[in-house]
Design a protein around this motif. Structure first.
Motif, PDB file in Angstrom:
ATOM      1  N   TYR A   1      11.897   5.100   9.948  1.00 33.43           N
ATOM      2  CA  TYR A   1      10.444   4.978   9.846  1.00 33.43           C
ATOM      3  C   TYR A   1       9.938   6.186   9.066  1.00 33.43           C
ATOM      4  O   TYR A   1      10.416   7.313   9.276  1.00 33.43           O
ATOM      5  N   THR A   2       8.999   5.945   8.178  1.00 37.10           N
ATOM      6  CA  THR A   2       8.439   7.022   7.368  1.00 37.10           C
ATOM      7  C   THR A   2       6.931   7.061   7.558  1.00 37.10           C
ATOM      8  O   THR A   2       6.234   6.083   7.244  1.00 37.10           O
ATOM      9  N   ASP A   3       6.441   8.175   8.081  1.00 33.28           N
ATOM     10  CA  ASP A   3       4.995   8.376   8.239  1.00 33.28           C
ATOM     11  C   ASP A   3       4.434   8.914   6.925  1.00 33.28           C
ATOM     12  O   ASP A   3       4.926   9.928   6.400  1.00 33.28           O
TER      13      ASP A   3
ATOM     14  N   GLY B   1      11.184  -1.985   2.161  1.00 38.77           N
ATOM     15  CA  GLY B   1      10.377  -1.469   3.253  1.00 38.77           C
ATOM     16  C   GLY B   1       9.165  -2.329   3.547  1.00 38.77           C
ATOM     17  O   GLY B   1       8.713  -3.092   2.687  1.00 38.77           O
ATOM     18  N   VAL B   2       8.638  -2.202   4.758  1.00 36.37           N
ATOM     19  CA  VAL B   2       7.461  -2.976   5.183  1.00 36.37           C
ATOM     20  C   VAL B   2       6.571  -2.082   6.037  1.00 36.37           C
ATOM     21  O   VAL B   2       7.020  -1.073   6.591  1.00 36.37           O
ATOM     22  N   PRO B   3       5.281  -2.430   6.184  1.00 36.49           N
ATOM     23  CA  PRO B   3       4.416  -1.690   7.106  1.00 36.49           C
ATOM     24  C   PRO B   3       4.962  -1.764   8.532  1.00 36.49           C
ATOM     25  O   PRO B   3       5.671  -2.708   8.899  1.00 36.49           O
TER      26      PRO B   3
ATOM     27  N   GLY C   1       0.772  -1.227   0.000  1.00 38.38           N
ATOM     28  CA  GLY C   1       0.000   0.000   0.000  1.00 38.38           C
ATOM     29  C   GLY C   1       0.805   1.280   0.000  1.00 38.38           C
ATOM     30  O   GLY C   1       0.229   2.367   0.063  1.00 38.38           O
ATOM     31  N   LEU C   2       2.153   1.213  -0.080  1.00 42.02           N
ATOM     32  CA  LEU C   2       2.954   2.429  -0.141  1.00 42.02           C
ATOM     33  C   LEU C   2       2.509   3.262  -1.349  1.00 42.02           C
ATOM     34  O   LEU C   2       2.428   2.745  -2.464  1.00 42.02           O
TER      35      LEU C   2
ATOM     36  N   THR D   1       2.457   4.178   8.526  1.00 44.15           N
ATOM     37  CA  THR D   1       3.896   4.258   8.776  1.00 44.15           C
ATOM     38  C   THR D   1       4.595   3.018   8.233  1.00 44.15           C
ATOM     39  O   THR D   1       4.107   1.893   8.371  1.00 44.15           O
ATOM     40  N   PHE D   2       5.771   3.236   7.618  1.00 46.41           N
ATOM     41  CA  PHE D   2       6.552   2.144   7.033  1.00 46.41           C
ATOM     42  C   PHE D   2       7.964   2.163   7.598  1.00 46.41           C
ATOM     43  O   PHE D   2       8.542   3.226   7.842  1.00 46.41           O
ATOM     44  N   PHE D   3       8.495   0.963   7.837  1.00 42.96           N
ATOM     45  CA  PHE D   3       9.899   0.809   8.217  1.00 42.96           C
ATOM     46  C   PHE D   3      10.685   0.529   6.952  1.00 42.96           C
ATOM     47  O   PHE D   3      10.305  -0.330   6.152  1.00 42.96           O
ATOM     48  N   GLU D   4      11.794   1.239   6.768  1.00 41.72           N
ATOM     49  CA  GLU D   4      12.563   1.092   5.530  1.00 41.72           C
ATOM     50  C   GLU D   4      14.051   0.926   5.811  1.00 41.72           C
ATOM     51  O   GLU D   4      14.595   1.527   6.736  1.00 41.72           O
TER      52      GLU D   4
END
Length: 476
Positions: free
Chosen positions: A369-371, A396-398, A331-332, A376-379
């Protein structure tokens, strides 16, 4: 096995060579001459028992009849003419089908085939546009998203190939790659005079794979290049009919190479163990199988959802922030143009893919982490230097999946509101007021945005340069 047109012509070739008529062969095999005529004309598929009887009558082996090569240059032309007239492009013209006869000279047959080749070339040129390519690539990504980027049929073929050379885990050796190539009658040859537009070339006539003497910086290693060439033969690829077909073949070849370099069973075992230990890291996956960081990240996308239940995204981004390759099923919100295409679009400067370029020390992976507006996703991002510029590889992942990955303890966090232009593209009001009309810059133009798609048989490869290379090496 030969197609029906080739099979029929091979039967006719050996019958004529034996000096037998249809009636005489019919008597020997107990088959009506009319039925044999239909088989020779490619209109009926013979039973295996009849094929064996025909082989006996003609004093050849069944494999001689089933060989996929036309029995003569003229037969090859006849088959090519038949296929050309069966194409949708020809049928749209509403012209009658012209059947080659014995009275038709070879010169006339060559002329007809040459005209069809030119019609096909011009038809390809008319659709070889950046828009067509972008649409095909967008559809291609959507199709792979539906399959979780996993192709079990190619996994099985790769598994057979590696088992045949007794490779199960660890780094696949160059010798093993050469043995896999030998399975399909190919020999690997290193040369430094490849066409400038080609990474590798296959000479099907002489059974050779030509690859460079050294790996491409930031790109494919020599083992991967050779395995992709093997895949084209092992998977039965022919000249692509359009850009979408070219993309499909390229994906399948790359997938086969990755599945050989990182076999499914060993890779899944490694990744499942890393997940249990909450220590998944692309760099470990890379080092265990001796591949590039990009190769390991892409292979992870093939297996993570199917076997680990993890949705994810992948990005390769140039130093200017433009997307070279992308995949997501988590869903990114990838940047997209009006056609839905992502390649060439610029990613948000707050994403890890671009933040990683700002680091002074790049020996390790960059975690953050990117909001975003959708969550939010961890990359995790690794940078590198390619042939022409720097690039970054991001996996990256949720947020909920970050618990399985190394680097999750990072305190680095960025906020992205893209595609809102106020996020990172529109300058602050104060800066606009201060500098509007006062600045000038000479832009670094990305020339590929203005160039039409190359119009060779394989997009980006000059046909003349390719054929001259093959001719030059044919007698080595």
């Amino acid at each position: 096995m030969a197609d029906l047109s080739t099979l029929g012509r091979r039967i006719r070739h050996f019958r004529t060579k034996a000096g037998l008529t249809l009636e005489e062969v019919g008597e020997i095999t107990g088959t009506a001459p009319s039925q044999l005529s239909m088989i020779e004309n490619g209109h009926r598929e013979p039973r295996l028992s009849l094929l064996e009887s025909l082989a006996t009558a003609l004093a050849v082996s069944t494999s001689d009849l089933l060989d996929g090569e036309p029995p003569s240059p003229r037969a090859a032309l006849e088959i090519e003419l038949e296929r050309a007239q069966a194409s949708p492009a020809y049928r749209e013209l509403g012209l009658p089908i012209l059947r080659p006869t014995r009275a038709m000279s070879d010169t006339m047959l060559k002329t007809l085939v040459g005209l069809h080749r030119e019609l096909d070339r011009r038809a390809r040129m008319s659709i070889a546009t950046p828009e067509e390519a972008r649409r095909a690539n967008t559809q291609h990504r959507a199709d792979m998203r539906e399959r979780n980027n996993h192709l079990p049929e190619i996994e099985a073929i790769a598994e057979q190939a590696t088992k045949a050379v007794r490779h199960t885990t660890g780094a696949l050796t160059h010798r093993a790659v050469a043995q896999i190539a030998q399975q399909v009658g190919l020999t690997i040859v290193h040369t430094d005079d490849l066409p400038h537009s080609a990474r590798a070339v296959v000479d099907r006539e002489h059974g050779r794979i030509y690859i460079p003497p050294a790996s491409i910086p930031g790109g494919h290693g020599l083992r991967s290049l050779a395995l992709q060439a093997v895949a084209n033969r092992m998977l039965g690829h022919r000249e692509p009919v359009d850009y979408a077909d070219f993309l499909r073949q390229r994906l399948e070849a790359s997938y086969f190479a990755a599945a050989c370099l990182m076999p499914r069973a060993a890779s899944v075992e490694f990744l499942e163990r890393a997940k249990r230990n909450r220590n998944i890291a692309i760099e470990d996956f890379r080092d265990t199988f001796g591949v590039t960081h990009e190769g390991a990240a892409l292979r992870f996308t093939n297996l993570a959802t199917q076997y680990l239940g993890i949705t994810l995204h992948y990005l390769r981004v140039d130093g200017d922030g433009s997307v070279v390759g992308a995949y997501e099923n988590d869903g990114l919100p990838l940047p997209q143009d009006a056609t839905g295409s992502t390649e060439g679009e610029v990613v948000c400067r707050h994403w890890s893919a671009r933040q990683a370029f700002a680091r002074t020390t790049r020996t390790s992976e960059h975690y953050q982490y990117t909001d975003t507006p959708v969550g939010t996703f961890f990359e995790s991002t690794q940078t590198g230097i390619g042939t022409n510029s720097e690039f970054s590889i991001t996996l990256g992942v949720p947020y909920a999946e970050s618990k399985w990955f190394r680097g999750r303890e990072t305190q680095r966090r960025e906020l992205s509101t893209c595609p809102d232009a106020r996020c990172c593209r529109r300058p602050d009001d104060g800066l606009t007021e201060r500098w509007k009309g006062q600045g000038w810059a000479s832009p670094r133009v990305r020339t590929h945005l203005f160039a039409p798609l190359p119009q060779g048989t394989y997009p980006g490869v000059d046909d003349r340069e390719l054929y001259e290379f093959l001719e030059a090496h044919a007698h080595d």
